[in-house]
Design a protein around this motif. Sequence first.
Motif, mmCIF file in Angstrom:
data_model
loop_
_atom_site.group_PDB
_atom_site.id
_atom_site.type_symbol
_atom_site.label_atom_id
_atom_site.label_comp_id
_atom_site.label_asym_id
_atom_site.label_seq_id
_atom_site.Cartn_x
_atom_site.Cartn_y
_atom_site.Cartn_z
ATOM 1 N N TYR A 2 0.827 -1.207 0.000
ATOM 2 C CA TYR A 2 0.000 0.000 0.000
ATOM 3 C C TYR A 2 0.862 1.257 0.000
ATOM 4 C CZ TYR A 2 0.785 0.823 5.006
ATOM 5 O OH TYR A 2 1.354 1.095 6.223
ATOM 6 N N ASN A 6 0.302 4.062 -2.595
ATOM 7 C CA ASN A 6 0.084 5.428 -2.119
ATOM 8 C C ASN A 6 1.119 6.378 -2.719
ATOM 9 O OD1 ASN A 6 -1.445 7.226 -0.357
ATOM 10 N ND2 ASN A 6 0.480 7.444 0.765
ATOM 11 N N LYS A 9 0.004 7.190 -6.141
ATOM 12 C CA LYS A 9 -1.096 8.168 -6.095
ATOM 13 C C LYS A 9 -0.569 9.563 -5.734
ATOM 14 C CE LYS A 9 -4.942 5.107 -5.109
ATOM 15 N NZ LYS A 9 -5.884 4.599 -4.103
ATOM 16 N N GLU A 12 0.538 11.738 -8.567
ATOM 17 C CA GLU A 12 -0.535 12.445 -9.261
ATOM 18 C C GLU A 12 -1.072 13.589 -8.389
ATOM 19 O OE1 GLU A 12 -4.094 12.433 -8.753
ATOM 20 O OE2 GLU A 12 -4.278 13.713 -10.551
ATOM 21 N N ARG A 13 -1.132 13.317 -7.073
ATOM 22 C CA ARG A 13 -1.688 14.329 -6.164
ATOM 23 C C ARG A 13 -0.833 15.597 -6.140
ATOM 24 N NH1 ARG A 13 -2.245 9.945 -1.453
ATOM 25 N NH2 ARG A 13 -4.063 8.834 -2.235
ATOM 26 N N ASN A 14 0.474 15.413 -6.320
ATOM 27 C CA ASN A 14 1.381 16.575 -6.253
ATOM 28 C C ASN A 14 2.049 16.788 -7.608
ATOM 29 O OD1 ASN A 14 1.067 16.843 -3.294
ATOM 30 N ND2 ASN A 14 2.047 14.850 -3.317
ATOM 31 N N TYR A 332 2.950 18.741 6.750
ATOM 32 C CA TYR A 332 1.652 18.465 7.365
ATOM 33 C C TYR A 332 1.211 17.029 7.072
ATOM 34 C CZ TYR A 332 -3.423 18.360 7.716
ATOM 35 O OH TYR A 332 -4.701 17.990 7.982
ATOM 36 N N GLU A 333 1.384 16.629 5.807
ATOM 37 C CA GLU A 333 1.002 15.270 5.405
ATOM 38 C C GLU A 333 1.788 14.238 6.228
ATOM 39 O OE1 GLU A 333 1.560 14.620 1.216
ATOM 40 O OE2 GLU A 333 1.687 12.450 1.529
ATOM 41 N N VAL A 336 0.331 14.048 9.674
ATOM 42 C CA VAL A 336 -0.919 13.279 9.718
ATOM 43 C C VAL A 336 -0.622 11.783 9.687
ATOM 44 C CG1 VAL A 336 -3.031 12.743 8.445
ATOM 45 C CG2 VAL A 336 -2.288 15.114 8.664
ATOM 46 N N LEU A 337 0.245 11.401 8.767
ATOM 47 C CA LEU A 337 0.575 9.972 8.635
ATOM 48 C C LEU A 337 1.200 9.438 9.921
ATOM 49 C CD1 LEU A 337 2.003 9.939 4.998
ATOM 50 C CD2 LEU A 337 -0.154 8.965 5.754
ATOM 51 N N ARG A 338 2.073 10.246 10.499
ATOM 52 C CA ARG A 338 2.731 9.802 11.738
ATOM 53 C C ARG A 338 1.709 9.730 12.885
ATOM 54 N NH1 ARG A 338 6.022 8.159 13.562
ATOM 55 N NH2 ARG A 338 7.513 9.504 14.579
ATOM 56 N N LEU A 342 1.676 5.647 11.326
ATOM 57 C CA LEU A 342 2.612 5.150 10.311
ATOM 58 C C LEU A 342 4.043 5.427 10.792
ATOM 59 C CD1 LEU A 342 2.655 3.782 7.531
ATOM 60 C CD2 LEU A 342 2.857 6.034 6.505
ATOM 61 N N ARG B 76 -1.257 3.597 18.165
ATOM 62 C CA ARG B 76 -2.111 4.566 17.449
ATOM 63 C C ARG B 76 -2.740 3.954 16.208
ATOM 64 N NH1 ARG B 76 1.873 8.370 18.520
ATOM 65 N NH2 ARG B 76 2.730 8.229 16.426
ATOM 66 N N ASN B 88 -7.252 16.955 10.374
ATOM 67 C CA ASN B 88 -6.000 16.333 9.911
ATOM 68 C C ASN B 88 -6.210 15.246 8.861
ATOM 69 O OD1 ASN B 88 -4.603 18.036 11.531
ATOM 70 N ND2 ASN B 88 -4.291 16.561 13.182
ATOM 71 N N ILE B 90 -5.740 14.176 4.773
ATOM 72 C CA ILE B 90 -4.758 14.521 3.730
ATOM 73 C C ILE B 90 -5.514 15.252 2.625
ATOM 74 C CG2 ILE B 90 -3.126 13.598 2.045
ATOM 75 C CD1 ILE B 90 -2.647 11.300 4.059
ATOM 76 N N THR B 92 -4.927 16.531 -0.317
ATOM 77 C CA THR B 92 -4.807 16.263 -1.758
ATOM 78 C C THR B 92 -5.361 14.879 -2.126
ATOM 79 O OG1 THR B 92 -2.566 15.517 -1.328
ATOM 80 C CG2 THR B 92 -2.810 17.757 -2.167
ATOM 81 N N ASN B 104 -5.170 0.626 5.837
ATOM 82 C CA ASN B 104 -3.898 -0.034 5.494
ATOM 83 C C ASN B 104 -2.869 0.149 6.600
ATOM 84 O OD1 ASN B 104 -4.169 -1.338 2.942
ATOM 85 N ND2 ASN B 104 -4.264 0.666 1.954
ATOM 86 N N ILE B 105 -2.788 1.379 7.113
ATOM 87 C CA ILE B 105 -1.796 1.640 8.167
ATOM 88 C C ILE B 105 -2.094 0.781 9.405
ATOM 89 C CG2 ILE B 105 -0.970 3.413 9.795
ATOM 90 C CD1 ILE B 105 -1.324 5.457 7.496
ATOM 91 N N LYS B 132 -11.562 15.024 -3.867
ATOM 92 C CA LYS B 132 -10.475 15.368 -2.953
ATOM 93 C C LYS B 132 -11.053 16.101 -1.747
ATOM 94 C CE LYS B 132 -6.716 15.316 -6.176
ATOM 95 N NZ LYS B 132 -5.662 15.998 -6.889
#
Lengths: 467, 231
Positions: A2, A6, A9, A12-14, A332-333, A336-338, A342, B76, B88, B90, B92, B104-105, B132
Amino acid sequence: MYLLSNAIKNLERNKSRNALIAVVTLAIVMAAVVTLTINNAAARIIDTIRLDLGSRVEIRQDFIEMRQIGLGRDDAAFVPIASFMQFAESAYLRNSVFNAAMYAWSDSFRAVDDFSETPGSTTRINDNGEVVLVETSRLVGTSEPASLADFGSFREISQGRMFENLNEAIISEELAVQNALTIGDTITLSAAYSDGIVYTLEIVGIYADRTEPYVNFFLAMNGRFADNRRNEIITSFDTLIAGGWQTNAGLDMQVEYFLADPANITAFEAEVRALGLPITYNVAINQAAFDRVTGPLAGMHSAATTFMFIVLILGAITLALISYMAVRERKYEVGVLRAMGLERAKVAFGILAETVIIAAVCLILGLGIGNAISQPIADFILEGRVATANQEISETGGANRVLFAGGQMQTDDAAQGYTPASEIQISLEVAVILQIIAITLALAALSGIIGVVIISQYEPLKILRER
Amino acid sequence: MLALKNISYKYEGTTRTIFKDVNLEFSPGKVYTIVGKSGAGKSTLLALLSGLDVATGGEIVYNGENLAKINRNHYRARQMGMVFQSLNLIPTATALDNIVLSMNISGVGGNKTRALELLKTMGISPEKSRRKILKLSGGEQQRIAIARAIAHNPPLIVADEPTGNLDKETEGKVLKIFENIAHEQGKCVIIVTHSRRVTTIADEIWHVEKGIFRRFDGNVNAPQTQKRRRK
């Protein structure tokens, strides 16, 4: 998996940011492809020429150098023809080509530019104050007609054929026309600097000649018509020697010894010195000829290398800055992921994966486009450099100094007759592809490592609080 | 399930104490609401509960393990779902991608069908699910954030003002979902809120002021001081 999907993806997003990174990477890859393929091709040609010219050893008495070190004509030493033959038997050699030239005199035909009342009647005063007849032509002998200078480029047989048997010769169209000589006619001439050597040669071929008639303006101004290249009578080395030569006194021996390995030149010289070659003789490759032939290629090689380093350094700096800004924009992204749990390493892997995908696409495109434009770019650069080199040759006028000694004429232009290599064939070789892959991976690693280093400094709560 | 034992907290580099010797317990199958003025420490509490921040004293115990000593990323990702005050998401990525990525995470696997169903439950149509985040309204974004928190079916849900941007009708639906998650699925739901309506679904309401937690015992007008554990 994934993470990879990701990452795709995210590309494309950026779009705009990734497009910028892709453009810089593509430019670097293309520049690297062009410069490396040109470098590779130029180096390959130079190596081939080095194998040829670098293995071609000449043994010559250099009168100009002798003069520079204070030796006069009386210090000249002469070597038996048999010794030149003996040198050729060295185990260091793979081949030898015997060339010799001598000034000749004849009254049986009128040489080009000989404006005297009767052919061969021009006189001069020699070193002893005696009035003597001047030479009228040069007899050139070779054991390898295919190696004759300028044949195949500025000279070609226009009538008849190349000499094959003893006492056969070819003459220039101008000499033939001036004297109404045709195939099957015979000419008689004698050695100008050695008594009793006389030749009767059958004309079997006539050649068209587009070379400069005189190698030096001085020769034309002083009426040295024997040095007009239209007056060269070319025959086999065996024919020339069969006239009765015992040593090279009065004879310009120009034997080319081809070394099996160019590195053995010192050993070969030691061997011929041991066989009695006088110290006044040089045993050397024709470095001037090598430099002239490879000059434009070497220049192109050097310029391409410099260009590549500049592109790589500037490109790497640009890419590093863009990557730095790109990751900071994605702070920021990352937060969020952290915050979602993740792990840092996986976030870094995702960013690295994006970089590697961009790099891989740029690699494929760069190899294709770079390969397509390399040949025209190489041709364009080489054409310019060859034109410059030819211009320099023509401006310097070839030989600046000419010295006559013992029936030999030597100039200070050792590269005379050699022209700069003007063709280059570019091909994308496996080695170059591997180098490009290494460069691209290094760029991707640079970009990715910057991202990873920045990410490793981010704490999710801090990022989210800052927002 | 989750317990705060003598928790103290100071912001790094300051002497200001946010919490001192706080003891709280959260059990499965209940909805907890934390209320209090802005700056009282509600969001800090959630940061500590989610493992995004670490207490300067005491310990937070989750299922018998000290949170400071376990892999908090793992905690978490798999044990809790969090609705942030600032959402929070994403921006985009699409709504669907936000949910699938969270799944998935967490390790449950990104099931698009389940993600779309969940979004539909939250009132987000399949068409909007593929938009989006930036192209969705604040209310829609809030519902997506809630969907993301519960998508991987965690035993603990922590939400910071989860209904702040919602209209009354949607707020009602969302509260019903939180209530069901706790009472029917046996999960622990902790909500920080200013909304009196949100407290109506709470099994326990805690009021925080100047780092002191007081429990409302069924009557919002009669605060009860928290029990302090003595060492």
